[in-house]
Design a protein around this motif. Structure first.
Motif, PDB file in Angstrom:
ATOM      1  N   PRO A   1       0.751  -1.303  -0.094  1.00  0.00           N
ATOM      2  CA  PRO A   1       0.106   0.167   0.183  1.00  0.00           C
ATOM      3  C   PRO A   1       0.872   1.373   0.008  1.00  0.00           C
ATOM      4  O   PRO A   1       1.790   1.441   0.590  1.00  0.00           O
ATOM      5  CB  PRO A   1      -0.813  -0.068   1.177  1.00  0.00           C
ATOM      6  CG  PRO A   1      -0.714  -1.424   1.816  1.00  0.00           C
ATOM      7  CD  PRO A   1       0.689  -2.133   1.139  1.00  0.00           C
ATOM      8  N   TRP A   2       0.360   2.195  -0.861  1.00  0.00           N
ATOM      9  CA  TRP A   2       1.135   3.581  -0.746  1.00  0.00           C
ATOM     10  C   TRP A   2       2.637   3.259  -1.380  1.00  0.00           C
ATOM     11  O   TRP A   2       3.528   4.292  -1.636  1.00  0.00           O
ATOM     12  CB  TRP A   2       1.375   4.051   0.291  1.00  0.00           C
ATOM     13  CG  TRP A   2       0.103   4.480   1.094  1.00  0.00           C
ATOM     14  CD1 TRP A   2      -0.782   5.156   0.853  1.00  0.00           C
ATOM     15  CD2 TRP A   2      -0.498   3.863   2.402  1.00  0.00           C
ATOM     16  NE1 TRP A   2      -2.120   5.105   1.371  1.00  0.00           N
ATOM     17  CE2 TRP A   2      -1.529   4.312   2.615  1.00  0.00           C
ATOM     18  CE3 TRP A   2       0.316   3.159   3.319  1.00  0.00           C
ATOM     19  CZ2 TRP A   2      -2.304   3.906   3.824  1.00  0.00           C
ATOM     20  CZ3 TRP A   2      -0.620   2.791   4.735  1.00  0.00           C
ATOM     21  CH2 TRP A   2      -1.572   3.179   4.827  1.00  0.00           C
ATOM     22  N   GLY A   3       2.895   1.977  -2.024  1.00  0.00           N
ATOM     23  CA  GLY A   3       4.115   1.980  -2.587  1.00  0.00           C
ATOM     24  C   GLY A   3       4.168   2.483  -4.167  1.00  0.00           C
ATOM     25  O   GLY A   3       2.974   2.576  -4.565  1.00  0.00           O
ATOM     26  N   ALA A   4       5.415   2.469  -4.745  1.00  0.00           N
ATOM     27  CA  ALA A   4       5.576   2.757  -6.001  1.00  0.00           C
ATOM     28  C   ALA A   4       6.716   1.848  -6.669  1.00  0.00           C
ATOM     29  O   ALA A   4       7.355   1.364  -5.941  1.00  0.00           O
ATOM     30  CB  ALA A   4       6.241   4.235  -6.137  1.00  0.00           C
ATOM     31  N   THR A   5       6.451   1.500  -7.840  1.00  0.00           N
ATOM     32  CA  THR A   5       7.229   0.427  -8.479  1.00  0.00           C
ATOM     33  C   THR A   5       8.338   1.364  -9.272  1.00  0.00           C
ATOM     34  O   THR A   5       7.942   1.756 -10.391  1.00  0.00           O
ATOM     35  CB  THR A   5       6.427  -0.434  -9.423  1.00  0.00           C
ATOM     36  OG1 THR A   5       5.198  -0.615  -8.751  1.00  0.00           O
ATOM     37  CG2 THR A   5       7.148  -1.615  -9.799  1.00  0.00           C
ATOM     38  N   ALA A   6       9.535   1.330  -8.755  1.00  0.00           N
ATOM     39  CA  ALA A   6      10.528   1.809  -9.433  1.00  0.00           C
ATOM     40  C   ALA A   6      10.826   1.341 -10.911  1.00  0.00           C
ATOM     41  O   ALA A   6      11.030   1.873 -11.915  1.00  0.00           O
ATOM     42  CB  ALA A   6      11.936   1.899  -8.671  1.00  0.00           C
ATOM     43  N   THR A   7      10.726   0.039 -10.780  1.00  0.00           N
ATOM     44  CA  THR A   7      10.777  -0.703 -12.233  1.00  0.00           C
ATOM     45  C   THR A   7       9.758  -0.467 -13.006  1.00  0.00           C
ATOM     46  O   THR A   7       9.851  -1.196 -14.070  1.00  0.00           O
ATOM     47  CB  THR A   7      11.032  -2.263 -11.805  1.00  0.00           C
ATOM     48  OG1 THR A   7      10.072  -2.765 -10.872  1.00  0.00           O
ATOM     49  CG2 THR A   7      12.471  -2.718 -11.250  1.00  0.00           C
ATOM     50  N   GLY A   8       8.841  -0.041 -12.708  1.00  0.00           N
ATOM     51  CA  GLY A   8       7.705   0.382 -13.694  1.00  0.00           C
ATOM     52  C   GLY A   8       7.934   1.667 -14.293  1.00  0.00           C
ATOM     53  O   GLY A   8       7.245   2.279 -14.950  1.00  0.00           O
ATOM     54  N   ASN A   9       9.425   2.186 -14.140  1.00  0.00           N
ATOM     55  CA  ASN A   9       9.598   3.473 -14.571  1.00  0.00           C
ATOM     56  C   ASN A   9      10.713   3.313 -15.819  1.00  0.00           C
ATOM     57  O   ASN A   9      11.532   2.503 -15.776  1.00  0.00           O
ATOM     58  CB  ASN A   9      10.260   4.486 -13.772  1.00  0.00           C
ATOM     59  CG  ASN A   9      10.544   5.682 -14.055  1.00  0.00           C
ATOM     60  OD1 ASN A   9      11.078   5.892 -15.008  1.00  0.00           O
ATOM     61  ND2 ASN A   9      10.215   6.825 -13.476  1.00  0.00           N
ATOM     62  N   LEU A  10      10.417   3.824 -17.049  1.00  0.00           N
ATOM     63  CA  LEU A  10      11.143   3.449 -18.044  1.00  0.00           C
ATOM     64  C   LEU A  10      12.784   3.931 -17.902  1.00  0.00           C
ATOM     65  O   LEU A  10      13.526   3.265 -18.302  1.00  0.00           O
ATOM     66  CB  LEU A  10      10.647   4.170 -19.390  1.00  0.00           C
ATOM     67  CG  LEU A  10      10.819   3.821 -20.594  1.00  0.00           C
ATOM     68  CD1 LEU A  10      10.499   2.245 -20.785  1.00  0.00           C
ATOM     69  CD2 LEU A  10       9.896   4.195 -21.800  1.00  0.00           C
ATOM     70  N   GLY A  11      12.912   5.029 -17.198  1.00  0.00           N
ATOM     71  CA  GLY A  11      14.212   5.376 -16.838  1.00  0.00           C
ATOM     72  C   GLY A  11      15.193   4.330 -16.096  1.00  0.00           C
ATOM     73  O   GLY A  11      16.027   4.108 -16.355  1.00  0.00           O
ATOM     74  N   VAL A  12      14.446   3.829 -14.917  1.00  0.00           N
ATOM     75  CA  VAL A  12      15.096   2.680 -14.368  1.00  0.00           C
ATOM     76  C   VAL A  12      15.410   1.631 -15.019  1.00  0.00           C
ATOM     77  O   VAL A  12      16.605   1.062 -14.929  1.00  0.00           O
ATOM     78  CB  VAL A  12      14.068   2.441 -13.000  1.00  0.00           C
ATOM     79  CG1 VAL A  12      14.726   1.442 -12.266  1.00  0.00           C
ATOM     80  CG2 VAL A  12      14.000   3.524 -12.324  1.00  0.00           C
ATOM     81  N   THR A  13      14.346   1.068 -15.778  1.00  0.00           N
ATOM     82  CA  THR A  13      14.604  -0.222 -16.700  1.00  0.00           C
ATOM     83  C   THR A  13      15.601   0.143 -17.800  1.00  0.00           C
ATOM     84  O   THR A  13      16.491  -0.625 -18.098  1.00  0.00           O
ATOM     85  CB  THR A  13      13.347  -0.710 -17.188  1.00  0.00           C
ATOM     86  OG1 THR A  13      12.913   0.315 -18.122  1.00  0.00           O
ATOM     87  CG2 THR A  13      12.243  -1.105 -16.177  1.00  0.00           C
ATOM     88  N   ALA A  14      15.584   1.186 -18.231  1.00  0.00           N
ATOM     89  CA  ALA A  14      16.467   1.818 -19.317  1.00  0.00           C
ATOM     90  C   ALA A  14      18.034   1.658 -18.632  1.00  0.00           C
ATOM     91  O   ALA A  14      18.919   1.248 -19.528  1.00  0.00           O
ATOM     92  CB  ALA A  14      16.298   3.042 -19.949  1.00  0.00           C
ATOM     93  N   ALA A  15      18.048   2.330 -17.404  1.00  0.00           N
ATOM     94  CA  ALA A  15      19.539   2.506 -16.842  1.00  0.00           C
ATOM     95  C   ALA A  15      19.938   0.821 -16.653  1.00  0.00           C
ATOM     96  O   ALA A  15      21.051   0.621 -16.774  1.00  0.00           O
ATOM     97  CB  ALA A  15      19.380   3.054 -15.552  1.00  0.00           C
ATOM     98  N   LEU A  16      18.971   0.005 -16.252  1.00  0.00           N
ATOM     99  CA  LEU A  16      19.171  -1.321 -15.947  1.00  0.00           C
ATOM    100  C   LEU A  16      19.635  -1.941 -17.324  1.00  0.00           C
ATOM    101  O   LEU A  16      20.668  -2.952 -17.514  1.00  0.00           O
ATOM    102  CB  LEU A  16      18.273  -2.186 -15.297  1.00  0.00           C
ATOM    103  CG  LEU A  16      17.909  -1.583 -13.881  1.00  0.00           C
ATOM    104  CD1 LEU A  16      16.816  -2.460 -13.394  1.00  0.00           C
ATOM    105  CD2 LEU A  16      19.100  -1.870 -12.916  1.00  0.00           C
ATOM    106  N   ALA A  17      19.059  -1.716 -18.381  1.00  0.00           N
ATOM    107  CA  ALA A  17      19.481  -2.507 -19.714  1.00  0.00           C
ATOM    108  C   ALA A  17      20.848  -1.881 -20.232  1.00  0.00           C
ATOM    109  O   ALA A  17      21.496  -2.723 -20.757  1.00  0.00           O
ATOM    110  CB  ALA A  17      18.007  -2.007 -20.471  1.00  0.00           C
ATOM    111  N   ILE A  18      20.931  -0.726 -20.050  1.00  0.00           N
ATOM    112  CA  ILE A  18      22.181   0.032 -20.573  1.00  0.00           C
ATOM    113  C   ILE A  18      23.434  -0.432 -19.961  1.00  0.00           C
ATOM    114  O   ILE A  18      24.272  -0.835 -20.328  1.00  0.00           O
ATOM    115  CB  ILE A  18      22.103   1.538 -20.417  1.00  0.00           C
ATOM    116  CG1 ILE A  18      21.478   2.266 -21.430  1.00  0.00           C
ATOM    117  CG2 ILE A  18      23.514   1.894 -20.529  1.00  0.00           C
ATOM    118  CD1 ILE A  18      20.883   3.756 -20.930  1.00  0.00           C
TER     119      ILE A  18
END
Lengths: 287, 183
Positions: A137-154
């Motif tokens: 509850p009240w949480g946010a998914t950082a991995t649901g952000n394109l910036g985060v996944t892009a950083a991990l992919a790079i």
């Protein structure tokens, strides 16, 4: 009658988007982008003001570090005391070892595998913790952000390519871009090798691209579904007689999707980590 | 790489029209992700993973060591077996050579002995022949003398006179020689 005051789409976008705010209902915090944290590089403006997702990444990282540090300490104490391993620490050890063996060493190889294990393990647990935090509850998914996944992919791209460069040497690495084709030699073979170059480079870039969008899409889609199902309650909130049934049905469906999301959180972390390991392994064994 | 990044940035901005939607790509967040991940990676590598995987890694190392040892010992055993086999083959070769040599020496010896035996035999035969010839010649001479004597005696009786001088003898001997030639 359908209630129109609640804009579900707006809630949905707002919920999954990043923001300069934290909202725990009982505790709200809002801030603005700090102008001094801004810098320009390569025609892009980078603003390093922490956002909601940065905060949740930090929370995930802290929780992960605490867990693993504690597990390590407990294991050490159990070993020092010659006691049979038991409890949570033992479970985590088994989990970590299973990942290390089945995910890393099986795909990268018995020699190079252990060297990449810390990276792949950190990647897996970081994504897993971020995914799971989004379900609270009240949480946010950082991995649901394109910036985060892009950083991990790079990062994955650089890890894969650099591991190949170090393992194969410059000549060997160039072979992965301009492959020597079996059964072709002379000028024709050279021409084909050169022609394969752009395709190979595109192949190298597409894989991390897929990693980035797969994780982002999976994490975002789950939240969309949950919020849409919750939206049904608001949409049909003033439908006398039926609203209880609709509420109950929505809540049941949301519960089901939530449970599914827990599985998805694990599966996506696993998928991201294993594809990364497979790509590293393919690079290591390229000849 | 940066072209890819720029492409993704464009996509993000293009779809969400700003940095507020879920499809927005915030460049600052990329940097943050790297910072958080790198810190986490370094911390976990130093303070967590080694303690969790230590027991297993040690066991793996031990097994690896044992496997290497076993392989080395096996290699050594194979090498010494090879050496042994080589020595055996050499010994066999030598023995064979010795036998061959002995055989050839024996053969030669036999040949020599045979040759000598043959020689001796021939010599003996030769001598025997010579002796027989000599004996025969002597017997023949005796016989001839006897015959001459008898003939002369007979002739003396026949012609009642003594025909004993050398010229008479010669006539008879000549006659006998003609007989010999005829026979």
């Amino acid at each position: 009658m359908i209630q129109a005051e609640v804009d579900i789409g707006e809630i949905l976008m707002h919920h999954t988007a990043d923001a300069y705010s934290l909202d725990f209902s009982f505790f709200k915090l809002e801030w603005h982008a700090w102008p001094w944290a801004e810098f320009h590089l390569l025609g892009t403006t980078f603003n390093l003001t922490p956002t909601k997702h940065v905060v949740f990444m930090l929370v995930a990282g802290t929780l992960l570090f605490m867990t693993m540090w504690l597990v390590g300490r407990i294991l050490e104490r159990q070993r020092a005391g010659q006691k049979a391993p038991h409890g949570f620490a033992n479970g985590m050890e088994a989990f970590v070892l299973w990942l290390r063996h089945d995910l890393v060493i099986t795909n990268i190889g018995p020699h190079d595998g252990p060297r990449f294990a810390p990276y792949i393990l950190t990647l897996f647990f970081f994504i897993l913790y971020s995914n799971l935090l989004g379900l609270l509850p009240w949480g946010a998914t950082a991995t649901g952000n394109l910036g985060v996944t892009a950083a991990l992919a790079i990062m994955a791209l650089f890890t894969i390519e650099l591991s190949g460069l170090f393992k194969l040497g410059i000549r060997g690495y160039m072979r992965t871009i301009f492959p020597s084709l079996p059964g072709m030699s002379g000028a024709g073979g050279l021409l084909m090798s050169l022609a394969m170059g752009p395709i190979e480079i595109l192949g190298k870039l597409v894989k991390p691209f897929a990693l980035c969008f797969r994780l982002f899409g999976n994490m975002t889609a789950g939240h969309f579904v949950i919020l849409t199902l919750f939206g049904l309650i608001f949409m049909f909130g003033n439908l006398a007689g039926w609203r209880w049934a609709i509420g109950a049905a929505s809540a049941t469906l949301v519960l089901g999707v939530m449970l599914l999301e827990i599985i998805v959180a694990f599966v996506q972390a696993y998928v991201f980590a294993i594809i990364n390991a497979v790509l590293i392994g393919m690079m290591q064994h390229e000849h | 790489m940066f072209s890819l990044l720029a492409l993704m940035l464009q996509e993000g901005h293009g779809q969400a029209g700003g940095a507020s939607g879920p499809f927005a790509l915030e460049p600052g967040l990329i940097i943050w992700t790297w910072i958080v991940f790198l810190a986490l990676f370094l911390l976990l590598r130093k303070f967590a993973w080694p303690f969790i995987v230590r027991a297993t890694e040690e066991r793996e190392r031990t097994i690896q060591q044992q496997l290497a040892d076993a392989e080395r010992l096996n290699e050594e055993a194979k090498a010494s077996l090879d050496k042994h086999n080589q020595l055996l083959a050499e010994a066999k070769d030598q023995a064979h050579e010795l036998v061959v040599q002995a055989k050839s020496i024996g053969e030669k010896e036999r040949e020599q002995l045979l040759a000598r035996a043959r020689e001796e035999q021939e010599e003996i035969l030769e001598r025997a022949k010579r002796e027989i010839d000599a004996e025969r010649d002597r017997a023949l001479a005796d016989l001839r003398r006897e015959a001459v004597d008898l003939s002369l005696a007979a002739a003396t009786k026949l012609i009642q006179q003594k025909l004993g001088d050398a010229s008479d003898r010669k006539i008879v001997e000549q006659y006998l020689a003609t007989l010999e030639d005829k026979s």
